[in-house]
Each structure stands twice: as C-alpha cells, then as structure tokens.
Design a protein around this motif. Structure first.
Motif, PDB file in Angstrom:
ATOM      1  N   ALA A 415      -3.068 -10.547   8.466  1.00 48.43           N
ATOM      2  CA  ALA A 415      -2.947 -10.439   7.012  1.00 48.43           C
ATOM      3  C   ALA A 415      -2.122  -9.234   6.603  1.00 48.43           C
ATOM      4  O   ALA A 415      -1.301  -9.313   5.674  1.00 48.43           O
ATOM      5  N   LEU A 416      -2.293  -8.107   7.283  1.00 45.10           N
ATOM      6  CA  LEU A 416      -1.516  -6.906   6.941  1.00 45.10           C
ATOM      7  C   LEU A 416      -0.033  -7.110   7.220  1.00 45.10           C
ATOM      8  O   LEU A 416       0.830  -6.667   6.445  1.00 45.10           O
ATOM      9  N   GLN A 417       0.268  -7.792   8.326  1.00 46.45           N
ATOM     10  CA  GLN A 417       1.672  -7.999   8.666  1.00 46.45           C
ATOM     11  C   GLN A 417       2.351  -8.995   7.744  1.00 46.45           C
ATOM     12  O   GLN A 417       3.581  -9.067   7.722  1.00 46.45           O
ATOM     13  N   SER A 418       1.547  -9.798   7.019  1.00 41.58           N
ATOM     14  CA  SER A 418       2.140 -10.777   6.106  1.00 41.58           C
ATOM     15  C   SER A 418       2.448 -10.183   4.724  1.00 41.58           C
ATOM     16  O   SER A 418       3.092 -10.827   3.906  1.00 41.58           O
ATOM     17  N   ILE A 419       1.983  -8.950   4.452  1.00 37.81           N
ATOM     18  CA  ILE A 419       2.259  -8.309   3.158  1.00 37.81           C
ATOM     19  C   ILE A 419       3.711  -7.814   3.161  1.00 37.81           C
ATOM     20  O   ILE A 419       4.117  -7.081   4.065  1.00 37.81           O
ATOM     21  N   PRO A 420       4.499  -8.228   2.179  1.00 35.28           N
ATOM     22  CA  PRO A 420       5.926  -7.848   2.172  1.00 35.28           C
ATOM     23  C   PRO A 420       6.096  -6.329   2.120  1.00 35.28           C
ATOM     24  O   PRO A 420       5.397  -5.629   1.381  1.00 35.28           O
ATOM     25  N   ASP A 421       7.073  -5.823   2.898  1.00 33.38           N
ATOM     26  CA  ASP A 421       7.329  -4.384   2.921  1.00 33.38           C
ATOM     27  C   ASP A 421       7.917  -3.892   1.602  1.00 33.38           C
ATOM     28  O   ASP A 421       7.695  -2.734   1.221  1.00 33.38           O
ATOM     29  N   ASP A 422       8.653  -4.779   0.902  1.00 39.49           N
ATOM     30  CA  ASP A 422       9.299  -4.308  -0.327  1.00 39.49           C
ATOM     31  C   ASP A 422       8.285  -3.946  -1.405  1.00 39.49           C
ATOM     32  O   ASP A 422       8.544  -3.080  -2.254  1.00 39.49           O
ATOM     33  N   VAL A 423       7.111  -4.603  -1.366  1.00 42.40           N
ATOM     34  CA  VAL A 423       6.064  -4.263  -2.333  1.00 42.40           C
ATOM     35  C   VAL A 423       5.582  -2.835  -2.096  1.00 42.40           C
ATOM     36  O   VAL A 423       5.406  -2.049  -3.035  1.00 42.40           O
ATOM     37  N   GLN A 424       5.378  -2.499  -0.824  1.00 45.06           N
ATOM     38  CA  GLN A 424       4.921  -1.145  -0.507  1.00 45.06           C
ATOM     39  C   GLN A 424       6.023  -0.117  -0.785  1.00 45.06           C
ATOM     40  O   GLN A 424       5.748   0.992  -1.259  1.00 45.06           O
ATOM     41  N   GLU A 425       7.260  -0.490  -0.487  1.00 46.21           N
ATOM     42  CA  GLU A 425       8.357   0.436  -0.752  1.00 46.21           C
ATOM     43  C   GLU A 425       8.499   0.716  -2.242  1.00 46.21           C
ATOM     44  O   GLU A 425       8.757   1.845  -2.657  1.00 46.21           O
ATOM     45  N   ALA A 426       8.278  -0.340  -3.051  1.00 48.90           N
ATOM     46  CA  ALA A 426       8.364  -0.163  -4.500  1.00 48.90           C
ATOM     47  C   ALA A 426       7.274   0.777  -5.001  1.00 48.90           C
ATOM     48  O   ALA A 426       7.506   1.618  -5.886  1.00 48.90           O
ATOM     49  N   ALA A 427       6.081   0.651  -4.408  1.00 48.18           N
ATOM     50  CA  ALA A 427       4.985   1.539  -4.799  1.00 48.18           C
ATOM     51  C   ALA A 427       5.303   2.988  -4.423  1.00 48.18           C
ATOM     52  O   ALA A 427       4.993   3.923  -5.170  1.00 48.18           O
ATOM     53  N   LYS A 428       5.911   3.178  -3.256  1.00 44.57           N
ATOM     54  CA  LYS A 428       6.271   4.533  -2.837  1.00 44.57           C
ATOM     55  C   LYS A 428       7.312   5.129  -3.781  1.00 44.57           C
ATOM     56  O   LYS A 428       7.255   6.314  -4.120  1.00 44.57           O
ATOM     57  N   VAL A 429       8.265   4.312  -4.194  1.00 46.18           N
ATOM     58  CA  VAL A 429       9.291   4.782  -5.123  1.00 46.18           C
ATOM     59  C   VAL A 429       8.660   5.206  -6.434  1.00 46.18           C
ATOM     60  O   VAL A 429       9.090   6.189  -7.077  1.00 46.18           O
ATOM     61  N   ASP A 430       7.601   4.472  -6.824  1.00 45.62           N
ATOM     62  CA  ASP A 430       6.898   4.829  -8.072  1.00 45.62           C
ATOM     63  C   ASP A 430       5.979   6.024  -7.908  1.00 45.62           C
ATOM     64  O   ASP A 430       5.275   6.413  -8.850  1.00 45.62           O
ATOM     65  N   GLY A 431       5.905   6.559  -6.711  1.00 41.92           N
ATOM     66  CA  GLY A 431       5.122   7.771  -6.500  1.00 41.92           C
ATOM     67  C   GLY A 431       3.690   7.542  -6.069  1.00 41.92           C
ATOM     68  O   GLY A 431       2.872   8.476  -6.103  1.00 41.92           O
ATOM     69  N   ALA A 432       3.337   6.328  -5.631  1.00 42.05           N
ATOM     70  CA  ALA A 432       1.966   6.040  -5.199  1.00 42.05           C
ATOM     71  C   ALA A 432       1.696   6.686  -3.848  1.00 42.05           C
ATOM     72  O   ALA A 432       2.577   6.712  -2.972  1.00 42.05           O
ATOM     73  N   SER A 433       0.483   7.203  -3.683  1.00 42.24           N
ATOM     74  CA  SER A 433       0.090   7.779  -2.400  1.00 42.24           C
ATOM     75  C   SER A 433      -0.304   6.667  -1.424  1.00 42.24           C
ATOM     76  O   SER A 433      -0.439   5.496  -1.805  1.00 42.24           O
TER      77      SER A 433
END
Length: 539
Positions: A415-433
C-alpha cells in the motif's frame, strides 16, 4: 448483367472478426464431440447413483424433505446439462450445489439444533429412549425357564434361534421380537440351523462372546414382556425390567419403589420431585438455549467474561499486528536503507510456518518448568506464562503478534509503494513535515487500501480457534464457572468445549452460542464495511 451483381455482393461481404471466430471455436468445442457426451453421461451417472442412494437412505430414515430435495436438485442438474443452451446455469450449478451443502445447509442445521435440547442424554427419539431405559433396568428372572439357544448370523447381524420349553422354535434379533419359524433343522429336539443363516460354532461364539452377551432379544412387541439374554451362547433366560412403561398414560413406573415418572415436556421422564430418568429424547425447546445463555447465572457470567475477552483479543491482535507491520514497512520502505530485500525475506519467515505448529512450539518454550524462555532466557525463573490468567493472555497476544505481523507488513508495504510520489513531493513543497505527510496523506490513503483487510483480520481473530486451543487450551480453568471455560477462552473455543469436551455435551446450547457469534461478527462486518466505503471517498 446478373454476374457482376453476384461478384459485387461477394466483394462487400464482411469477413468474420477475431472475436467471432473465437466465439465460434468455443461454441464448437463446448457443444461438440462424442467424448464430451460420454464424459457427461459417465459423470452424471455417478452423481445420479450417489444421489439415488442418498435419497433411499433418507427415505428409509423418514427424512422426507431432504430426500425430495436431493431428487429435485439431481433432476434439475440432469435437465441443465443434457439440454441445449442454459450455458450460464451449467457453470453456476456446481458452485450453487457446494454453496447449498457447505454453507446454507450447515448454517440452517446449526440454527435448527439451537432450538432443541440435543446433547448428552437427549440425542435420540422417544422410542429409543424407552427401549434404552427398559434394557438398562433389566434383571434376570430368578425362576426363568431355560431356552435352548443357537446363535445364527446373517449379513453380519446375530440372531437368537431358540427352542422354548414347549418345543416351539422361534427366531429374533436385537430389534426384532421373537417370531415362530417352521423350517429349522432339528437335532435331538433343539433347533440347530435355519436356511439362509449361518450357525456359529463354539470357537466363533467364544471369539464374539462380548457382543453376543450384550444382545437382548425382545420376547414380544410389548417391552414390558422382557427380553431373552444369554450368558454362554447355549442357553437363554428371561430378563425383565424393573421399569414398567404405560403407553396409554405415557408414564414409566419403577416397580421397586413405586415412583411414577411422567413426560412433562422436558425430553425425559420426570418424577414428581423433579428426578429425571436418563437417557431422554430430543425435543424442540424454542428460545430456551438463548434465554439460558443470557439469564442463567452459571452460564451468563462466564459467557460475558469470554465475550469481553474475545473483543479485547480480536482488537489488540489486529492493532498490534498492524502497528508492527506498518512500522516495519515504513522502515524498510526508506530509500536510504540498504539490503532491504534480505530483511524483508527474514520478516516474512513466521508467515511461512503453519500457525498451529508455531503455537505448539511456543507452548513448549513457555512451559513453566522446562521451557526455553524460563530455563535459558530467565536463568531458571519460575514464570507461569500459560497458567497465570494475565500472563496467559499476554502470551497469547505475543504469539499472535509473532504470527500476524508479517501479513500486515506485506500489505502495508504494497500500500505504501502504491502512493504516488508526486503527492508527497507536493506536500514537501508546501512545507509539510514528515509527520504531517504521514498523518495527513499516507495514513488516510493507507487505510483506504487496508481497511477491508483489517476487518477480515478482526473477524478471523474473533474465531482464532487454533491459536487459543494449541497454546493454552483456553486455560487456566475458571473453577467458579459451571460450564467448562478458562481465562483465555474466546467464544469459538467455549462453543467447542460446551459441545465436545467433558462428560456432558450440550449441542443445543453450543449452537445457540454459534448463532450469537454469527450475529456479532455479521453486525461488526456490516458496520465496518460501511465505514470502509466512507474511506473510499478520500480517493
């Protein structure tokens, strides 16, 4: 002028598509061939023979509804497979028959038993109970006449060929009262053989002495007339029961004490002071078993205790296994970690061993006196891992964690490997920890994928019979309870003990518990799956 027209029609004719050709080949293969016809005839012939045999047995035992159902289902199956068309039914019928036998019939029969008093002492008909009572109270008549006896056998069943003191010859068996015969072979005034029967010689009588001594042949249709029994296979004597059955009044009287036992609707002859004669017979008791489960103090208290522990065990098992599996999946999913494939292989090793075998190994290691954990890891300590109430519960959760976390590790990794990386990258760009990304993005998306599996895991652990029974056997025993339950019993092991363990079995009460478990698991599953559907909206 006509020839060009024909050629133009042929030219515009559409060739069959690939799908049409494939469908034609399937239709030809499905409908053709004498081999297929022979196979159908042979297979259905065998099934028809088995069904006919089953129907005859059911008719003989007066199970009319079941016998007719077998014949109807067999007839429908023959009609479907020997008729043209009905292609969907030809694929569905085997599955429907197995569903009927292994699911619907079993569930329906369990529900039926839950409304009866079926159990030890109540597992037969009233007629069988009367015969059993009369036989169990039989005593030899002191001045009984001696009947010359020859033991004969037919199709493995022994019979008494007797010559009474008046010289008349009679034949009878266990369920067949004595009847006169006129074609017996005589030797010195004693019947020694009968056409169609094999006469047992002395050595055969000695070899089967125990079985022959247990035979009681009724003298007549009236059980009060007594039976013939033999101590040595050569002479039979009259045995009379100290119980006397009055068919008109439906009472059983003890001739020694004068006590009259009546049928008061409890499935047993009962005296005025409440004493019951056993065995009794099976009757329908309505909701009595369900009422006993919730109102009878000796059953209600252990039932609610076991019910509470069952919920706690199922919840903690799912929670601990999921937490451990998720933690390891996150760790091994980190791109900075080296040699992940080897660690993952080691992590799923417990999943490769049979669960019941692992439980037995853990039971040995946790043995209080010579277990590996006490002797080696705790330097000979005397820790009662499986005999103390709370330590036994902790041990069960620990072993179930060892058995269950690899499964959760695998599904969380996927399940973790199926989560798109771009979603996490977008959160990092928005400053999420990292914690905010896990809490607000990964975990909700993870639940969408694994929620149905968590529900299934909860239902599985709710009925995790093998782990409880192999590790602790449900113990330690609750000595204050009237029913056979222990501190680590869950509902399914309690049902097993009520039905099969101990000197008395109460199948009716055990079936009532099974119905309660079914309703609990069904209700929880419906609620949980509705919540799962709500989680899907996150997508």
């Amino acid at each position: 002028m006509a020839t060009p027209t024909i050629d133009r029609d042929a030219a515009v004719e559409t060739p069959p598509s690939k799908k049409s050709r494939r469908a034609a080949r399937i239709a030809e293969a499905a409908g053709a061939g004498w081999k297929l016809l022979i196979f159908k005839v042979v297979a259905l012939g065998l099934i028809d023979a088995l069904a006919l045999y089953a129907a005859l047995v059911l008719f003989q035992s007066e199970q009319w509804v079941a016998a007719i159902a077998v014949l109807v289902v067999t007839g429908v199956a023959n009609w479907v497979y020997f008729s043209r068309g009905n292609l969907p039914a030809k694929y569905l019928i085997p599955g429907l028959i197995f569903l009927l036998i292994f699911q619907i019939f079993v569930a329906g029969y369990t529900a039926y038993i839950a409304f009866t008093n079926y159990g030890t002492g109540h597992n037969g008909s009233k007629e069988s109970a009367i015969n059993s009572l009369m036989l169990s109270a039989q005593e030899r008549v002191p001045d009984s006449p001696a009947y010359e006896l020859t033991i004969v056998e037919q199709l493995g069943e022994y019979s008494f060929l007797v010559t009474n003191p008046d010289g008349d010859v009679e034949l009878g068996g266990v369920d067949r009262p004595l009847e006169p015969v006129d074609n017996a072979e005589m030797d010195g005034g004693k019947a020694v053989a009968l056409p169609g029967y094999n006469t047992l010689n002395f050595s055969q009588i000695v070899a089967n002495q125990e079985a022959i001594a247990a035979i009681a042949v009724p003298i007549s249709e009236d059980p009060n007339d007594g039976s013939l029994r033999t101590p040595d296979g050569s002479v039979a004597y009259v045995y009379l029961s100290s119980l006397e059955y009055d068919e008109a009044a439906d009472t059983m009287t003890d001739t020694r004490t004068g006590t009259v036992y009546s049928d008061v609707g409890t499935g047993a002859f009962t005296s005025p002071d409440g004493e019951e004669l056993m065995p009794g017979w099976q009757i329908t008791v309505g909701f009595d078993n369900f009422v006993r489960a919730f109102t009878e103090e000796s059953i209600r208290a252990p039932f609610f205790s076991v019910l509470t522990w069952t919920f706690v065990f199922a919840f903690l098992s799912v929670f601990t296994c999921f937490a451990m599996g998720l933690f390891l999946a996150i760790v091994f999913n980190d791109p900075r970690m080296k040699s992940k494939k080897y660690y993952r292989l080691i992590m799923i090793l417990p999943y490769a061993f049979p669960g019941f075998l692992s439980a037995l190994v853990w039971a040995g290691m946790m043995n209080q006196e010579f277990g590996y954990i006490n002797v080696v890891l705790f330097n000979g300590a005397d820790i009662p891992w499986l005999t103390n109430e709370w330590l036994a519960k902790f041990s069960i959760l620990l072993v179930n964690l060892w058995l269950g976390f690899p499964y959760m590790f695998l599904i969380c990794t996927g399940a973790l490997q199926s989560i798109p990386d771009d979603v996490q990258e977008a959160a990092k760009v928005d400053g999420a920890s990292a914690w905010q990304i896990f809490k607000s993005i990964k975990l909700p998306l993870l639940f969408v994928a694994v929620a149905p599996l968590l529900i299934a895991s909860f239902a599985y652990n709710f009925n995790n019979f093998s782990l409880i029974y192999m590790l602790t056997g449900g113990g330690p025993r609750d000595v204050t309870a009237d029913v056979n339950v222990g501190a680590t019993d869950i509902l399914i092991t309690m049902v097993y003990k009520v039905a099969f363990v101990g000197s008395t079995a109460d199948y009716g009460l055990a079936s009532a518990f099974s119905i309660i478990i079914f309703l609990l698991v069904g209700t929880i599953s419906v609620i949980a799956f509705r919540r799962t559907k709500a989680l899907e909206e996150l997508n």
